[in-house]
Design a protein around this motif. Structure first.
Motif, short mmCIF file in Angstrom:
data_model
loop_
_atom_site.label_atom_id
_atom_site.label_comp_id
_atom_site.label_asym_id
_atom_site.label_seq_id
_atom_site.Cartn_x
_atom_site.Cartn_y
_atom_site.Cartn_z
N LEU A 63 24.65 -56.14 -21.53
CA LEU A 63 25.13 -56.53 -22.85
C LEU A 63 26.54 -56.00 -23.09
CD1 LEU A 63 24.44 -57.92 -25.53
CD2 LEU A 63 23.52 -55.74 -26.31
N ALA A 64 26.80 -54.79 -22.65
CA ALA A 64 28.14 -54.22 -22.79
C ALA A 64 29.15 -55.04 -22.01
CB ALA A 64 28.15 -52.77 -22.31
N LEU A 65 28.78 -55.46 -20.82
CA LEU A 65 29.68 -56.30 -20.02
C LEU A 65 29.92 -57.63 -20.72
CD1 LEU A 65 31.28 -56.43 -17.38
CD2 LEU A 65 29.25 -57.37 -16.29
N LEU A 66 28.90 -58.17 -21.34
CA LEU A 66 29.06 -59.41 -22.10
C LEU A 66 29.99 -59.22 -23.29
CD1 LEU A 66 28.10 -62.36 -22.42
CD2 LEU A 66 26.25 -61.47 -23.85
N PHE A 67 29.89 -58.06 -23.94
CA PHE A 67 30.76 -57.77 -25.08
C PHE A 67 32.23 -57.75 -24.68
CE2 PHE A 67 27.72 -55.26 -28.09
CZ PHE A 67 27.07 -56.43 -28.39
N THR A 68 32.53 -57.40 -23.46
CA THR A 68 33.93 -57.29 -23.05
C THR A 68 34.62 -58.64 -22.94
OG1 THR A 68 33.42 -57.29 -20.69
CG2 THR A 68 33.50 -55.15 -21.79
N THR A 69 33.87 -59.73 -23.08
CA THR A 69 34.51 -61.05 -23.05
C THR A 69 34.99 -61.46 -24.43
OG1 THR A 69 32.40 -62.19 -23.39
CG2 THR A 69 33.08 -61.79 -21.11
N GLY A 70 34.71 -60.65 -25.45
CA GLY A 70 35.13 -60.96 -26.81
C GLY A 70 36.48 -60.35 -27.13
N GLY A 71 36.73 -60.16 -28.39
CA GLY A 71 37.99 -59.58 -28.84
C GLY A 71 38.00 -58.07 -28.75
N ASP A 75 35.28 -55.31 -27.51
CA ASP A 75 35.62 -54.46 -26.38
C ASP A 75 35.28 -53.00 -26.65
OD1 ASP A 75 36.56 -56.56 -24.85
OD2 ASP A 75 38.66 -56.24 -25.38
N ILE A 76 35.60 -52.53 -27.84
CA ILE A 76 35.30 -51.15 -28.21
C ILE A 76 33.78 -50.93 -28.27
CG2 ILE A 76 35.56 -49.37 -29.99
CD1 ILE A 76 38.16 -50.11 -28.45
N LEU A 77 33.07 -51.89 -28.84
CA LEU A 77 31.60 -51.78 -28.86
C LEU A 77 31.04 -51.81 -27.44
CD1 LEU A 77 30.64 -54.10 -31.86
CD2 LEU A 77 30.50 -51.62 -31.74
N GLY A 78 31.62 -52.64 -26.59
CA GLY A 78 31.19 -52.70 -25.19
C GLY A 78 31.43 -51.39 -24.47
N ILE A 79 32.56 -50.76 -24.74
CA ILE A 79 32.86 -49.47 -24.12
C ILE A 79 31.82 -48.44 -24.55
CG2 ILE A 79 34.47 -47.52 -24.16
CD1 ILE A 79 36.76 -49.59 -24.22
N ALA A 80 31.55 -48.38 -25.84
CA ALA A 80 30.57 -47.40 -26.35
C ALA A 80 29.19 -47.65 -25.75
CB ALA A 80 30.52 -47.46 -27.87
N LEU A 81 28.78 -48.89 -25.69
CA LEU A 81 27.47 -49.22 -25.15
C LEU A 81 27.39 -48.93 -23.65
CD1 LEU A 81 24.72 -50.36 -25.91
CD2 LEU A 81 25.62 -52.65 -25.49
N ALA A 82 28.45 -49.25 -22.93
CA ALA A 82 28.47 -49.00 -21.49
C ALA A 82 28.46 -47.51 -21.17
CB ALA A 82 29.70 -49.66 -20.86
N VAL A 83 29.21 -46.73 -21.93
CA VAL A 83 29.23 -45.29 -21.71
C VAL A 83 27.85 -44.70 -22.01
CG1 VAL A 83 30.15 -43.11 -22.60
CG2 VAL A 83 31.69 -44.99 -22.04
N GLY A 84 27.23 -45.16 -23.08
CA GLY A 84 25.89 -44.67 -23.41
C GLY A 84 24.86 -45.05 -22.35
#
Length: 104
Positions: A63-71, A75-84
């Motif tokens: 899901l975090a990787l999917l978030f990185t395709t957005g704005g 991207d910030i939400l994706g970073i937080a989710l991926a780190v977690g």
């Protein structure tokens, strides 16, 4: 600037996904070895109990990787989710490795 944040977010998301997949792969190998060995039932039971953690962290990392395709906000939400997800997967992997470490 937006592109740089997107690239950084994608790299972090891929790293989190690799950590989660590493944990799932280790559990798969451990479970396979336990099922083939006489007396491996306790280990196989432990592995079955750890699959929800591995599945959850892998799903979160995807899901975090999917978030990185957005704005940039995604991207910030994706970073937080991926780190977690990556940190939980790494902690779970280390815990499993320490429990069943042999040799040394």
């Amino acid at each position: 600037m937006e592109t740089i944040v997107g690239v950084i977010a994608a790299v972090i998301a891929i790293a989190g996904l690799l950590a989660a997949l590493g944990h799932a792969g280790y559990l798969a190998l451990l479970g396979s070895a336990a099922n083939k060995r006489a007396g491996g039932a306790p280990v196989a039971e432990y592995v079955r109990g750890r699959w929800p953690v591995a599945g959850g962290t892998t799903a979160a990392a995807l899901l975090a990787l999917l978030f990185t395709t957005g704005g940039p906000v995604l991207d910030i939400l994706g970073i937080a989710l991926a780190v977690g997800a990556g940190s939980v997967a790494t902690k779970a992997l280390r815990s499993t490795q320490e429990r069943y470490r042999s040799g040394g």
